[in-house]
Design an enzyme around this catalytic site. Structure first.
Site, PDB file in Angstrom:
ATOM      1  N   ARG A  34       0.824  -1.221   0.000  1.00  0.00           N
ATOM      2  CA  ARG A  34       0.000   0.000   0.000  1.00  0.00           C
ATOM      3  C   ARG A  34       0.853   1.264   0.000  1.00  0.00           C
ATOM      4  NH1 ARG A  34      -3.622  -0.799   5.137  1.00  0.00           N
ATOM      5  NH2 ARG A  34      -1.601  -1.544   5.874  1.00  0.00           N
ATOM      6  N   VAL A  58      -4.547  -5.092  -1.455  1.00  0.00           N
ATOM      7  CA  VAL A  58      -5.035  -6.376  -1.970  1.00  0.00           C
ATOM      8  C   VAL A  58      -6.519  -6.596  -1.696  1.00  0.00           C
ATOM      9  CG1 VAL A  58      -2.797  -7.553  -1.926  1.00  0.00           C
ATOM     10  CG2 VAL A  58      -4.292  -7.649   0.095  1.00  0.00           C
ATOM     11  N   TYR A 150      -8.999 -13.304  13.575  1.00  0.00           N
ATOM     12  CA  TYR A 150      -7.688 -13.513  12.964  1.00  0.00           C
ATOM     13  C   TYR A 150      -7.406 -14.999  12.789  1.00  0.00           C
ATOM     14  CZ  TYR A 150      -2.673 -13.754  12.260  1.00  0.00           C
ATOM     15  OH  TYR A 150      -1.431 -14.060  11.740  1.00  0.00           O
ATOM     16  N   LYS A 154      -6.900 -17.332   9.252  1.00  0.00           N
ATOM     17  CA  LYS A 154      -5.739 -18.179   8.959  1.00  0.00           C
ATOM     18  C   LYS A 154      -6.126 -19.655   8.833  1.00  0.00           C
ATOM     19  CE  LYS A 154      -2.818 -14.879   8.583  1.00  0.00           C
ATOM     20  NZ  LYS A 154      -2.244 -14.542   7.270  1.00  0.00           N
ATOM     21  N   PHE A 187       4.138  -6.664  12.646  1.00  0.00           N
ATOM     22  CA  PHE A 187       2.864  -7.343  12.859  1.00  0.00           C
ATOM     23  C   PHE A 187       2.178  -6.885  14.149  1.00  0.00           C
ATOM     24  CE2 PHE A 187       0.410 -10.846  14.681  1.00  0.00           C
ATOM     25  CZ  PHE A 187      -0.428 -11.204  13.632  1.00  0.00           C
TER      26      PHE A 187
END
Length: 250
Positions: A34, A58, A150, A154, A187
């Site tokens: 970005r 994305v 989250y 995943k 992260f």
């Protein structure tokens, strides 16, 4: 002839380390993210390696497909796609979390990964070669308090990767899901929305995995002999293990 790797989320952390690792071996790079200025800085730092940059999010479906359609001729044959872009936001319990955070994680971790995969997969099938590497997480296998959405995203990455392999049987395309545990990068800063002190506490007293470690693992999986596929690879630092079952006693 040099091979080409496309890495999403390449402005920092895992993505940046992967770009440096592949560049050191003479690969052509397509780097997305970005932050355009960060991409430009990385492009300059990696010179004279051929690097094409594309700044977009994305989670924007049209932007993903446009970026792939507009690749210069010398970058059109993508040998490896690394779906690295992803994030975690917050650690609040499901009953009090920010629903916008859930939607952002779904849009990035799930939809963005699907968009990029679908944009590139037809050309890989046509050339009958390629490798898709998805960045999952141990959170997709082992639940923890606050991991709610989250971890769910995943878990999707894990199962989507396996289903891709089922669909691609009979082709020469490989699919790998890399599942890191405790890793020190941007992260946690993102998860705590810029609170670096909170992020630093996550790693206090530990020796976590570094982005360079993940970059080495990803590079290794994509340079094995073509008849070998690493389906999934779970990696934790020695300082991390599994929690005992939680029991509420009254």
């Amino acid at each position: 002839m040099s091979k080409t790797v496309l890495i999403t989320g390449a402005t920092a952390g895992f993505g940046k380390a992967m770009a440096e690792r592949y560049a050191s071996e003479g690969w052509n790079l397509i780097l997305t993210g970005r932050r355009k200025e960060k991409l430009k800085e990385l492009q300059q730092a990696l010179a004279p390696t051929p690097v094409h940059i594309a700044a977009f999010d994305v989670s924007d479906k049209q932007a993903c497909f446009d970026a792939v359609a507009q690749l210069p001729d010398s970058f059109k044959t993508v040998d490896v796609l690394v779906n690295n872009a992803g994030l975690a936001l917050g650690l609040d319990p499901a009953q009090s979390c920010d629903l916008n955070d859930w939607e952002t994680m779904i849009d990035t971790n799930i939809k963005g990964l699907m968009y990029m995969t679908r944009a590139l997969l037809p050309s890989m099938v046509e050339q009958d070669k390629g490798h898709i590497v998805n960045l999952g997480s141990v959170a997709g296998t082992y639940p923890y308090p606050g991991g709610n959405c989250y971890g769910g995203t995943k878990a999707f990455v894990n199962h989507f990767s396996k289903n891709l392999l089922a669909d691609l049987l009979g082709t020469r395309i490989r699919v790998t899901n890399i599942e890191p545990g405790l890793c020190e990068s941007e992260f946690s800063v993102v998860r705590f929305k810029g609170d670096k002190n909170a992020a630093d506490k996550v790693y206090q007293g530990t020796q976590p995995i570094k982005p360079e470690d993940i970059a080495e693992i990803v590079y290794w999986t994509t340079t094995l002999p073509a008849h070998i596929n690493i389906n999934s690879l779970e990696v934790m630092p020695v300082d991390q293990a599994f929690s005992p079952f939680a029991i509420n006693r009254k």
